[in-house]
Design a protein around this motif. Structure first.
Motif, PDB file in Angstrom:
ATOM      1  N   PRO A 120       0.809  -1.228   0.000  1.00  0.00           N
ATOM      2  CA  PRO A 120       0.000   0.000   0.000  1.00  0.00           C
ATOM      3  C   PRO A 120       0.842   1.277   0.000  1.00  0.00           C
ATOM      4  N   LEU A 121       2.009   1.246   0.595  1.00  0.00           N
ATOM      5  CA  LEU A 121       2.857   2.434   0.662  1.00  0.00           C
ATOM      6  C   LEU A 121       3.372   2.840  -0.709  1.00  0.00           C
ATOM      7  N   HIS A 122       3.703   1.859  -1.527  1.00  0.00           N
ATOM      8  CA  HIS A 122       4.381   2.159  -2.784  1.00  0.00           C
ATOM      9  C   HIS A 122       3.538   1.889  -4.023  1.00  0.00           C
ATOM     10  N   GLY A 123       2.487   1.062  -3.918  1.00  0.00           N
ATOM     11  CA  GLY A 123       1.564   0.869  -5.030  1.00  0.00           C
ATOM     12  C   GLY A 123       2.129   0.178  -6.242  1.00  0.00           C
ATOM     13  N   VAL A 124       3.164  -0.646  -6.067  1.00  0.00           N
ATOM     14  CA  VAL A 124       3.780  -1.340  -7.197  1.00  0.00           C
ATOM     15  C   VAL A 124       3.928  -2.826  -6.868  1.00  0.00           C
ATOM     16  N   PRO A 125       4.079  -3.672  -7.883  1.00  0.00           N
ATOM     17  CA  PRO A 125       4.269  -5.103  -7.637  1.00  0.00           C
ATOM     18  C   PRO A 125       5.566  -5.396  -6.885  1.00  0.00           C
ATOM     19  N   GLN A 126       5.647  -6.591  -6.313  1.00  0.00           N
ATOM     20  CA  GLN A 126       6.784  -6.956  -5.488  1.00  0.00           C
ATOM     21  C   GLN A 126       8.104  -6.940  -6.254  1.00  0.00           C
ATOM     22  N   MET A 127       8.103  -7.463  -7.461  1.00  0.00           N
ATOM     23  CA  MET A 127       9.358  -7.536  -8.188  1.00  0.00           C
ATOM     24  C   MET A 127       9.813  -6.172  -8.698  1.00  0.00           C
ATOM     25  N   VAL A 128       8.909  -5.204  -8.802  1.00  0.00           N
ATOM     26  CA  VAL A 128       9.331  -3.833  -9.114  1.00  0.00           C
ATOM     27  C   VAL A 128      10.095  -3.265  -7.931  1.00  0.00           C
ATOM     28  N   LEU A 129       9.631  -3.537  -6.711  1.00  0.00           N
ATOM     29  CA  LEU A 129      10.363  -3.107  -5.517  1.00  0.00           C
ATOM     30  C   LEU A 129      11.751  -3.742  -5.470  1.00  0.00           C
ATOM     31  N   GLY A 130      11.909  -4.898  -6.088  1.00  0.00           N
ATOM     32  CA  GLY A 130      13.201  -5.560  -6.118  1.00  0.00           C
ATOM     33  C   GLY A 130      14.254  -4.781  -6.884  1.00  0.00           C
ATOM     34  N   ARG A 131      13.823  -3.832  -7.717  1.00  0.00           N
ATOM     35  CA  ARG A 131      14.784  -3.031  -8.472  1.00  0.00           C
ATOM     36  C   ARG A 131      15.648  -2.168  -7.562  1.00  0.00           C
ATOM     37  N   LEU A 132      15.165  -1.893  -6.354  1.00  0.00           N
ATOM     38  CA  LEU A 132      15.954  -1.098  -5.422  1.00  0.00           C
ATOM     39  C   LEU A 132      17.258  -1.806  -5.082  1.00  0.00           C
TER      40      LEU A 132
END
Length: 473
Positions: free
Chosen positions: A99-111
């Motif tokens: 909910p904080l970032h509004g993106v799929p899990q693997m998109v967060l993996g780009r960090l």
């Protein structure tokens, strides 16, 4: 911090007419979900993660712990609880970020991996989870349908695959709706089944001869339970990113992890108990399990096993296709995720067809292999999240120029080192395990520690220099 600024590139393609419509194909691929398109509550996550685990694949984890790993019922129960709890804890943390970032899990993996480096774990996710888990659960559903109806295994498999692929093709809202309505049916049937199995079981029965036994068997039990539960963690934010940014992150993580933990522990323990009743009466795993039940209940349980396979694979192929489009390949269609889901359905069917011949051996090996890459991946994800606390991240998620080769390198080094030294597979035994076989298989733990440690060492000072954002929640 919700992503509210710097919206560019992939983030602009969301069809605002999708909203909360159920019978509509979810457009696009892995875009950011704007605040005006958010809907739902954290409570819905309980059945989102209960339903897909109320299936025979979960039961079979417990079966393996007693019949193959040589555990007594109580030893198996302890190992199953520990392994599942570890996976559920990871699921809590990652689900809360949706909910904080509004993106799929693997998109967060780009960090942690960089925009291009993230292609490797995204490929692992799409192939091993989107295809591998899809095939694994399709097999259990096909066996159940075969036993229930007498339909041959391959046509049974085809029926299961077509149904679950349709759900994944339509996308997020239909998948969530199906999990919600499947939950009470699955919960009631499996609750009755559990009571009957547990009343017939012999919890004090000695360990089966010929199993692994000892510490090695216990660690294998923990590993398979962790591999199953943690196998869902690369999906976590996929099913929380549509929630409003204002919802409680604690409740979001709690309901998601609780659904996962309760369902996995309950059914895997029932599976362990079923082995203590007596020798299996059939080579068909679903038939062997239901043979311990009265005829009417056995048929209902077979129906629930088939329904549970669909519930699990609706998530598997949906998130697998989401991960695939995150690799970075651009498809010239508005519904690229939906089209990839159809392709995965076909590939998953072919893999499942191949696995029909020896489902038990394929499943045992697959669970451990899943844990092999997820251990290092979680190490990177958690270390990166720790270092970036209080910092802005939205400007990095869709930036092709964002690199983090330190994270990519830590992942590869941890994966190769842990597998080469500690894996315990039929086709390859790690060098340390050859000398100390009682270790069983602790590859996932070692991979997690090495990857997280290396990431903190390499990127700690670099990421800490970034300026914190006061609005970060």
């Amino acid at each position: 911090m919700a992503i509210t600024e710097g919206v560019t590139g992939e983030q602009t393609g969301v069809d605002r007419e999708y909203g909360d419509r159920v019978l509509a194909v979810e457009p696009g691929g892995n875009e950011f979900i704007p605040d005006e398109d958010r809907h739902g509550t954290p409570g819905q996550l309980f059945w989102t993660w209960m339903s897909p685990n109320l299936e025979f694949a979960t039961i079979f984890i417990g079966v393996l712990s007693v019949s193959v790993f040589g555990m007594t019922f109580w030893q198996a129960t302890l190992g199953l609880v520990i392994g599942t709890a570890l996976g559920a804890a990871a699921h809590f943390v990652l689900s809360a970020r949706g909910p904080l970032h509004g993106v799929p899990q693997m998109v967060l993996g780009r960090l942690g991996f960089g925009y291009r480096g993230n292609a490797l774990p995204s490929a692992f996710m799409s192939i091993m989870c989107g295809v591998g888990w899809f095939a694994t659960n399709s097999v259990s559903g096909a066996f159940a349908l075969n036993t229930l109806t007498g339909l041959p295994p391959v046509p049974s498999l085809l029926v299961i695959v077509v149904i679950q692929t349709v759900f994944a093709f339509f996308g997020h809202n239909l998948v969530q709706a199906f999990e919600r309505y499947a939950f009470p049916v699955l919960a009631v049937i499996f609750a009755i089944t559990a009571i009957v199995i547990l009343t017939k079981a012999n919890p004090g029965a000695p360990a089966i001869e010929g199993g692994v036994g000892g510490l090695g068997g216990f660690l294998l039990t923990v590993g398979t339970a962790f591999g199953y539960a943690a196998g869902w963690t690369p999906y976590a934010a996929d099913y929380t990113r549509y929630l409003p940014a204002s919802v409680s992150t604690f409740r979001t993580g709690l309901f998601a992890s609780a659904g996962l933990f309760v369902s996995c522990v309950a059914l895997s323990v029932v599976g362990a108990a079923s082995v203590t009743i007596g020798a299996p009466s059939s080579d068909n795993p679903a038939d062997a399990f239901t043979s311990n039940l009265p005829s009417a209940l056995a048929n209902l349980t077979l129906l629930a096993i088939a329904l549970g396979a669909v519930a699990a694979n609706a998530l598997n192929v949906y998130s697998g296709s989401m991960a695939f489009v995150t690799i970075g390949l651009k498809l010239p269609v508005k519904t690229q995720r939906a089209m990839v889901a159809m392709v995965f359905g076909v590939v998953g069917f072919l893999v499942a067809w191949w696995a029909l011949a020896d489902a038990a051996a394929s499943y045992e090996a697959f669970l451990l292999v899943v844990a092999y890459w997820i251990g290092p991946w979680l190490g990177i994800m958690f270390a990166d999240q720790y270092l970036r606390r209080g910092q802005r991240i939205d400007n990095l998620l869709y930036d092709p120029e964002h690199t983090n080769w330190g994270g990519f390198s830590a992942f590869v080094i941890a994966l190769l080192t842990s597998v080469l030294l500690f894996s315990n597979q039929e086709k390859f035994v790690g060098y340390v395990v050859r000398s100390v076989p009682e270790l069983g298989d602790i590859t996932f733990f070692v991979g997690f520690v090495i990857a997280g440690g290396l990431y903190l060492l390499v990127n700690g000072s670099k990421i800490s220099r970034d300026k914190p954002v006061s609005a970060q929640r």
